[in-house]
Design a protein around this motif. Structure first.
Motif, mmCIF file in Angstrom:
data_model
loop_
_atom_site.group_PDB
_atom_site.id
_atom_site.type_symbol
_atom_site.label_atom_id
_atom_site.label_comp_id
_atom_site.label_asym_id
_atom_site.label_seq_id
_atom_site.Cartn_x
_atom_site.Cartn_y
_atom_site.Cartn_z
ATOM 1 N N SER A 83 -52.892 26.607 -26.524
ATOM 2 C CA SER A 83 -53.668 27.811 -26.830
ATOM 3 C C SER A 83 -54.463 28.284 -25.621
ATOM 4 C CB SER A 83 -54.614 27.541 -28.007
ATOM 5 O OG SER A 83 -55.622 26.612 -27.656
ATOM 6 N N ARG A 84 -54.890 27.354 -24.753
ATOM 7 C CA ARG A 84 -55.639 27.708 -23.555
ATOM 8 C C ARG A 84 -54.743 27.956 -22.351
ATOM 9 N NH1 ARG A 84 -58.471 24.585 -26.841
ATOM 10 N NH2 ARG A 84 -60.750 24.708 -26.950
ATOM 11 N N GLN A 85 -53.430 27.827 -22.532
ATOM 12 C CA GLN A 85 -52.456 27.996 -21.459
ATOM 13 C C GLN A 85 -52.749 27.048 -20.293
ATOM 14 O OE1 GLN A 85 -49.781 29.808 -22.087
ATOM 15 N NE2 GLN A 85 -50.727 30.340 -24.057
ATOM 16 N N ILE A 86 -53.132 25.820 -20.636
ATOM 17 C CA ILE A 86 -53.315 24.775 -19.627
ATOM 18 C C ILE A 86 -51.983 24.056 -19.496
ATOM 19 C CG2 ILE A 86 -54.510 22.618 -19.088
ATOM 20 C CD1 ILE A 86 -56.935 23.723 -20.564
ATOM 21 N N GLU A 87 -51.298 24.312 -18.410
ATOM 22 C CA GLU A 87 -49.916 23.847 -18.263
ATOM 23 C C GLU A 87 -49.767 22.666 -17.323
ATOM 24 O OE1 GLU A 87 -48.358 27.525 -17.017
ATOM 25 O OE2 GLU A 87 -48.227 28.362 -19.037
ATOM 26 N N TYR A 148 -47.082 19.985 -17.950
ATOM 27 C CA TYR A 148 -47.096 19.159 -19.149
ATOM 28 C C TYR A 148 -45.843 19.396 -19.993
ATOM 29 C CZ TYR A 148 -51.971 17.977 -18.228
ATOM 30 O OH TYR A 148 -53.128 17.493 -17.669
ATOM 31 N N LEU A 149 -45.296 18.292 -20.504
ATOM 32 C CA LEU A 149 -44.072 18.337 -21.301
ATOM 33 C C LEU A 149 -44.232 17.401 -22.486
ATOM 34 C CD1 LEU A 149 -41.006 18.985 -21.747
ATOM 35 C CD2 LEU A 149 -40.528 17.033 -20.230
ATOM 36 N N ASP A 150 -44.112 17.939 -23.698
ATOM 37 C CA ASP A 150 -44.134 17.140 -24.924
ATOM 38 C C ASP A 150 -45.310 16.164 -24.900
ATOM 39 O OD1 ASP A 150 -43.193 16.404 -27.435
ATOM 40 O OD2 ASP A 150 -41.847 14.865 -26.623
ATOM 41 N N VAL A 151 -46.507 16.735 -24.750
ATOM 42 C CA VAL A 151 -47.722 15.938 -24.602
ATOM 43 C C VAL A 151 -48.394 15.761 -25.959
ATOM 44 C CG1 VAL A 151 -50.037 15.945 -23.608
ATOM 45 C CG2 VAL A 151 -48.086 16.622 -22.213
ATOM 46 N N ALA A 152 -48.883 14.558 -26.218
ATOM 47 C CA ALA A 152 -49.676 14.314 -27.430
ATOM 48 C C ALA A 152 -51.113 14.770 -27.226
ATOM 49 C CB ALA A 152 -49.632 12.839 -27.799
ATOM 50 N N ARG A 153 -51.695 14.371 -26.094
ATOM 51 C CA ARG A 153 -53.068 14.770 -25.783
ATOM 52 C C ARG A 153 -53.378 14.396 -24.334
ATOM 53 N NH1 ARG A 153 -53.189 9.952 -28.206
ATOM 54 N NH2 ARG A 153 -54.511 8.309 -27.292
ATOM 55 N N ALA A 169 -62.132 4.313 -10.562
ATOM 56 C CA ALA A 169 -62.551 5.158 -11.673
ATOM 57 C C ALA A 169 -64.044 5.443 -11.569
ATOM 58 C CB ALA A 169 -62.219 4.496 -13.006
ATOM 59 N N THR A 170 -64.541 5.550 -10.330
ATOM 60 C CA THR A 170 -65.967 5.816 -10.134
ATOM 61 C C THR A 170 -66.335 7.218 -10.594
ATOM 62 O OG1 THR A 170 -65.412 6.379 -7.844
ATOM 63 C CG2 THR A 170 -66.325 4.194 -8.248
ATOM 64 N N GLY A 171 -65.402 8.151 -10.498
ATOM 65 C CA GLY A 171 -65.660 9.499 -10.976
ATOM 66 C C GLY A 171 -65.308 9.677 -12.435
ATOM 67 N N GLY A 172 -64.292 8.985 -12.870
ATOM 68 C CA GLY A 172 -63.835 9.111 -14.250
ATOM 69 C C GLY A 172 -62.349 8.852 -14.339
ATOM 70 N N VAL A 173 -61.760 9.281 -15.454
ATOM 71 C CA VAL A 173 -60.352 9.022 -15.736
ATOM 72 C C VAL A 173 -59.725 10.279 -16.329
ATOM 73 C CG1 VAL A 173 -58.713 7.670 -17.111
ATOM 74 C CG2 VAL A 173 -60.736 6.556 -16.134
ATOM 75 N N VAL A 174 -58.520 10.593 -15.887
ATOM 76 C CA VAL A 174 -57.688 11.606 -16.535
ATOM 77 C C VAL A 174 -56.465 10.875 -17.074
ATOM 78 C CG1 VAL A 174 -56.347 13.714 -16.271
ATOM 79 C CG2 VAL A 174 -58.476 13.423 -14.984
ATOM 80 N N ASN A 175 -56.313 10.880 -18.391
ATOM 81 C CA ASN A 175 -55.264 10.085 -19.029
ATOM 82 C C ASN A 175 -54.373 11.007 -19.851
ATOM 83 O OD1 ASN A 175 -53.846 7.836 -19.813
ATOM 84 N ND2 ASN A 175 -55.616 6.722 -20.615
ATOM 85 N N MET A 176 -53.101 11.086 -19.484
ATOM 86 C CA MET A 176 -52.149 11.931 -20.203
ATOM 87 C C MET A 176 -51.271 11.049 -21.089
ATOM 88 S SD MET A 176 -48.921 13.245 -20.630
ATOM 89 C CE MET A 176 -47.882 13.083 -19.192
ATOM 90 N N GLY A 220 -37.850 19.767 -19.279
ATOM 91 C CA GLY A 220 -38.518 21.019 -18.967
ATOM 92 C C GLY A 220 -38.220 21.445 -17.542
ATOM 93 N N PHE A 221 -38.184 22.750 -17.315
ATOM 94 C CA PHE A 221 -37.953 23.254 -15.964
ATOM 95 C C PHE A 221 -38.766 24.530 -15.750
ATOM 96 C CE2 PHE A 221 -35.068 25.904 -18.350
ATOM 97 C CZ PHE A 221 -35.070 27.127 -17.674
ATOM 98 N N THR A 222 -39.026 24.816 -14.487
ATOM 99 C CA THR A 222 -39.681 26.063 -14.079
ATOM 100 C C THR A 222 -39.026 26.563 -12.807
ATOM 101 O OG1 THR A 222 -41.832 25.525 -15.057
ATOM 102 C CG2 THR A 222 -41.828 27.114 -13.259
ATOM 103 N N GLN A 223 -38.694 27.839 -12.805
ATOM 104 C CA GLN A 223 -38.173 28.496 -11.607
ATOM 105 C C GLN A 223 -38.857 29.859 -11.492
ATOM 106 O OE1 GLN A 223 -33.957 28.645 -12.427
ATOM 107 N NE2 GLN A 223 -33.565 26.681 -11.433
ATOM 108 N N ARG A 224 -39.324 30.179 -10.317
ATOM 109 C CA ARG A 224 -39.911 31.498 -10.107
ATOM 110 C C ARG A 224 -39.932 31.813 -8.624
ATOM 111 N NH1 ARG A 224 -44.311 30.829 -7.506
ATOM 112 N NH2 ARG A 224 -45.878 29.253 -7.975
#
Length: 1001
Positions: A83-87, A148-153, A169-176, A220-224
């Motif tokens: 919904s936020r178009q975060i790809e 992102y492809l077929d992501v749960a969260r 991880a002194t700044g934090g964590v990004v976990n896909m 998934g693919f992207t071409q542009r």
């Protein structure tokens, strides 16, 4: 003034769009049927109660509601991302407070949380924000490139995660977290068309085989076409051609045993630009030094640093460097000739004397327009294989095993500059001897020099290559309890083995010209300038020239710069957390982790224009020890041990004005390993004096204090979370280019801030969400560093000078000595050599130090002695700037995002309109916080509309991203002294719009 007005107008437009959604919501809701007291089976969506959706996370390595986790965590479901178009990972900053993101100058990126990111540039440096794939930390990954492809969260944990996630991880964590196979048949196919001839597609198929085994595949693919225009080649660059494939399997043969395996492959092959435009406020050099008037361009050029530290937002920043100050150009235009004269009787130099190849070059103000000879090449390939096992030892104890292997290969090449030089080379076919006879040289006939890597050109050509080859193996075991009593625990151990080789090359046709016709010079029978190969037939000092084209280099040439970095990291840790329910409302969490890191670095000194005689020993002209190839120095072995952890007290009071509340206070300690600075030139100190630099940098440590409250109100319609934090940070790692390598330094700092996150759903049709981050960082008093853009720090008694070609970095020298040299009767030609000697003595080209052996004793000629390594500040590198009180780089004081969406329920169809506005405040890209370092605040507006039919599995979407088509400078990077201190800048993607159709089944 105009910029401020434009910003206010755009902000008003963005807020107005959101307000329109908000104001229209009650009236629009009236067009839907009245809401029922409670949802019933088959009831229409608009009749359901207005409740903010919950999301289950594993931030503490166990499944919990995000509102029950005493950590500042932002969790985004697949629906929220869409919904936020975060790809991709680069766009997460729009949904998480106090986050910033930018590409880096080489092969990685800087994802910063609360001011802590990756500002250290080294093959041995680690990211400060741990990026994980399904709980596996990946040191090298494609967070920026991959979509992102077929992501749960996606979970973003803010603050040090020193117990469960450990190192880096002194700044934090990004976990896909990807979607795993399910025991039901399902699938989807998505197609998208957009501007820039964009074509994107994704598909997924989930197939169960009975009740115990299932597989899932996604593609998934992207071409542009390219975002940027190369006006010189009339081509569009910075395009995309990438794809991702994932296969996963799930097996649950018994109620006590569960297993899944995942393989993901990512590949990209296109013309993506690694960096953006290159800016420069031209430094013409002084025309007056004390009483000395400078009348010759090459003396003026020698006192120019190429670019001045002006604002990146001024018109002057769109110039080009003073190319006459570059060492190779000064050497080619004044220190040796092609052995004869032109038709007018003047000496013929390879480049005309005092010539600036970039004089008059002015760049377009469009950050998406460049002018380069060479279009970028980009290739990346990444594979991750993961196996996860779970075994219930008892009804209350589960053993977890996670095994992962990852490999990452990366190659990116682009023009080193973003502008084209004027024709620069002299016509070597029109050289005459003293008697007027033609003695042509094969160097540059017709003014065209043919570089073995870059090809023929009459202009200065330069390109680089950044490539890496990485392998990682990871294993974790964890024992976790789920008991009904007042105590639970999690115990674990993990091991990481990471091997990498990073190579960075810079090619320039002036390097090859010098190698062939200065170092490998041979006088022809007719007196012409010739070159001979640097092979076993050449006894005297020579420089090996790689004869292969750019795509097939052998990596052994000394006619280009190569930084070769080989690192082997091994890390193991044991950890544990305990959870005590002191009362039904009060819980105590304590965690402890012991980590041991080992890093073995094999240093390979760079060899640009270094040569040696065939029989061994150092080259008397260059100071090198080998003529071909790159030899290794002894390994640098580093080891660190760290105890980290956290203690948290959380309280869930029963309050009259909230539905659920969690209040927590925590202390955590984080750690990130140190490393080695890349090796630089290894010169014979008897040939060229060279300033010493540190070979290693220290680990980082942080003590973090945090308080937070997570609240659910209004019968679940409002979620409101708030966090406050304070960091005491020790030895934060920051780098800048010194002597062509990334010199990493450590600085202590304090950081504090506030964060708010809210989601409000007053009706089932309408939702508004947002976040706000305030951040203040302060470098500790007493911290100091040399600013390469301002080495004299305004001291009028010192002046910046370009040294001899083998010494890459500028130096400072007493202004009085430079004045004496420029006023001397020896003239401007001798001044060129003498000024260089104020930076470093050379056995071949002069010194002012009587104790340094040289054929040119300038101390006797000019009447003074001087040793820059002992008499100048910091060995001549410059005065240190006081950093106390400055902000950390890429730490904007404010970040904010507000989004609103409204849905109309039209029978079987749901129509949803959404808008998101993001704003980031002003920041700095370096620790010096000068006007040159300032990054202006910027904003971003995105709009989307979707039409969904759940019964038919159809969804039609349209979106516009970056509605205002902005190109803000989001980060910048200062290049090396010997290329003029130019600045590479990074910006956003342009306005993108597309239509997407999805069929689910």
């Amino acid at each position: 003034m105009v910029s401020a007005v434009r910003t206010r107008a755009r902000l008003a437009l963005s807020v107005s769009a959101t307000a329109l959604l908000m104001a229209g919501a009650p009236a629009l809701a009236q067009t839907t049927p009245p809401a029922a007291p409670a949802p019933q089976a088959g009831q229409s969506p608009q009749a359901a109660p207005a409740v903010v959706d919950d999301i289950i996370v594993t931030a503490q390595k166990r499944e919990q509601s995000v509102q029950d986790v005493p950590i500042a965590v932002s969790a985004l479901s697949a629906e929220a991302l869409e919904s936020r178009q975060i790809e991709g990972g680069s766009e997460l900053l729009r949904a998480v407070p106090n986050v910033s993101f930018s590409k880096s100058n080489f092969s990685m990126y800087n994802f910063s949380i609360r001011g802590i990111g990756t500002k250290a540039v080294s093959a041995s440096s680690d990211p400060a924000v741990a990026v994980s794939f399904n709980n596996t930390p990946l040191i090298r990954n494609r967070l920026f490139e991959q979509e992102y492809l077929d992501v749960a969260r996606v979970e973003v944990l803010r603050g040090p995660q020193g117990t469960l996630y450990g190192r880096n991880a002194t700044g934090g964590v990004v976990n896909m977290f990807p979607e795993l196979p399910k025991f039901r048949s399902e699938g989807f196919a998505t197609g998208e068309l957009g501007n820039y001839d964009s074509r994107r597609g994704q598909a997924m198929l989930n197939v169960p085989f009975g009740d115990t085994f299932a597989v899932r595949g996604a593609f998934g693919f992207t071409q542009r076409d390219g975002f940027d225009y190369n006006s010189f080649n009339d081509t569009h660059v910075n395009d995309r051609d990438l794809f991702t494939t994932r296969l996963s399997a799930r097996w649950e043969p018994t109620a006590r045993f569960r297993a899944n395996a995942i393989w993901e492959h990512f590949e990209e092959d296109d013309h993506r630009s690694r960096t953006g435009k290159q800016l420069c406020t031209t430094d013409p050099g002084p025309t007056q030094v004390g009483s000395a008037t400078i009348t010759t361009p090459y003396n003026q050029d020698q006192l120019s640093q190429g670019c001045l530290p002006g604002s990146l937002y001024s018109d002057a920043a769109y110039g080009a460097p003073n190319g006459g100050s570059f060492g190779p150009i000064r050497l080619l235009s004044g220190f040796f000739s092609l052995g004869g004269f032109d038709a007018n009787g003047a000496s013929v130099y390879p480049i005309p004397q005092g010539f600036d190849p970039y004089e008059g070059v002015v760049q377009s103000r469009d950050l998406r327009e460049i002018a380069t000879n060479y279009d970028p090449v980009f290739r990346a390939e990444n594979d991750v294989v993961q196996v996860n096992l779970e075994f219930d030892l008892t009804d209350t104890l589960t053993l977890f095993s996670q095994t992962a292997y990852a490999k990452d290969d990366y190659y990116a090449s682009q023009d080193y500059a973003r502008y084209v030089s004027n024709p620069a080379f002299s016509d070597s076919s029109q050289v005459f001897d003293f008697f007027g006879d033609l003695i042509p040289s094969p160097a540059a006939p017709g003014g065209v020099y043919t570089d073995p890597q870059l090809g023929p050109s009459n202009r200065i050509l330069s390109a680089d290559i950044s490539q890496s080859d990485n392998r990682q193996w990871y294993q974790e075991f964890r024992l976790q309890s789920d008991m009904a009593g007042d105590f639970n625990f999690s115990l674990g151990a993990n091991y990481l083995d990471f091997k990498s080789q990073d190579d960075y090359y810079v090619f320039n046709n002036t390097f090859s010209y010098l190698a062939e016709y200065f170092y490998n010079f041979e006088l022809g029978p007719d007196g012409s300038s010739q070159t001979v190969p640097c092979d076993d037939d050449r006894v005297f000092e020579c420089v090996y020239v790689d004869p292969n084209p750019l795509s097939e280099i052998n990596g052994e040439g000394h006619n280009y710069f190569r930084s070769k970095n080989v690192v082997h990291t091994r890390s193991w840790a044991v950890f544990g957390e305990g959870y005590w329910d002191l009362t039904p409302e009060l819980r105590l969490t304590t965690g402890l982790r012991y980590t041991e890191d080992r890093k073995d670095t094999t240093p390979y000194p760079s060899q640009l224009l270094l040569g040696a005689p065939l029989g061994g020993g150092s080259g008397p002209g260059s100071g090198g020890f080998v003529r071909r190839g790159y030899y290794a120095l002894p390994d640098i072995e580093q080891k660190w041990e760290a105890v980290t952890g956290r203690i948290v007290l959380d309280w869930t009071p029963d309050l009259s004005f909230t539905d659920d509340t969690l209040v927590y206070a925590s202390f955590s300690r984080g750690y990130k390993g140190g490393g080695t600075n890349p090796p630089r030139l290894e010169l014979d100190p008897r040939v060229v004096q060279y300033q010493p630099l540190a070979s290693t940098f220290d680990p980082e440590y942080v003590n973090a204090f945090e308080i937070g409250a997570k609240n659910t109100l209004m019968d679940g319609a409002l979620r409101l979370n708030a966090t406050g934090f304070y960091y005491d940070y020790k030895d934060y790692q920051v780098s800048q280019i010194v002597d062509r390598i990334s010199l990493n330094e450590n600085f202590d700092a304090e950081i504090w801030g506030l964060e708010l996150e809210a989601v409000y759903r007053p009706t089932p049709s309408f939702q508004i969400d947002g976040n706000l981050g305030y951040l203040k960082s302060r470098i500790a008093d007493g911290e100091r560093s040399i600013n390469v853009m301002d080495r004299t720090q305004g001291d009028p008694d010192w002046i910046t000078i370009r040294p001899w070609i083998q010494v890459p970095s500028n130096c400072i020298a007493p202004r009085a000595y430079a004045e004496t040299i420029l006023n001397s009767a020896f003239g401007p030609d001798a001044a060129n050599l003498a000024l260089s000697a104020l930076c470093a003595g050379s056995s071949r080209f002069g010194t002012f130090n009587p104790n340094f052996n040289s054929i040119l004793p300038f101390w006797a000629l000019y009447g003074f002695t001087y040793d820059p390594l002992t008499e100048a500040p910091n060995g001549g590198r410059g005065f240190e700037a006081d950093l106390g009180g400055n902000e950390l780089p890429n730490s904007p004081n404010w970040t904010a995002n507000i989004g609103a969406q409204y849905s109309w329920f039209l029978g079987d169809w749901d129509l949803t309109l959404r808008g998101d506005y993001y704003r980031q405040g002003e920041s700095f890209f370096r620790v010096y916080n000068t006007e040159y370092d300032r990054l202006e605040g910027w904003d971003n507006l995105n709009l989307s509309v979707s039409l969904t039919n759940e019964a038919r599995g159809l969804k039609l979407q349209a979106y516009v991203k970056n509605v205002f088509d902005d190109a803000p400078i989001v980060d910048a990077f200062t290049n090396s002294d010997d290329t003029g201190l130019t600045t590479n800048v990074f910006t956003l993607d342009p306005r993108l719009f597309a239509v997407r159709l999805t069929k689910s089944f």
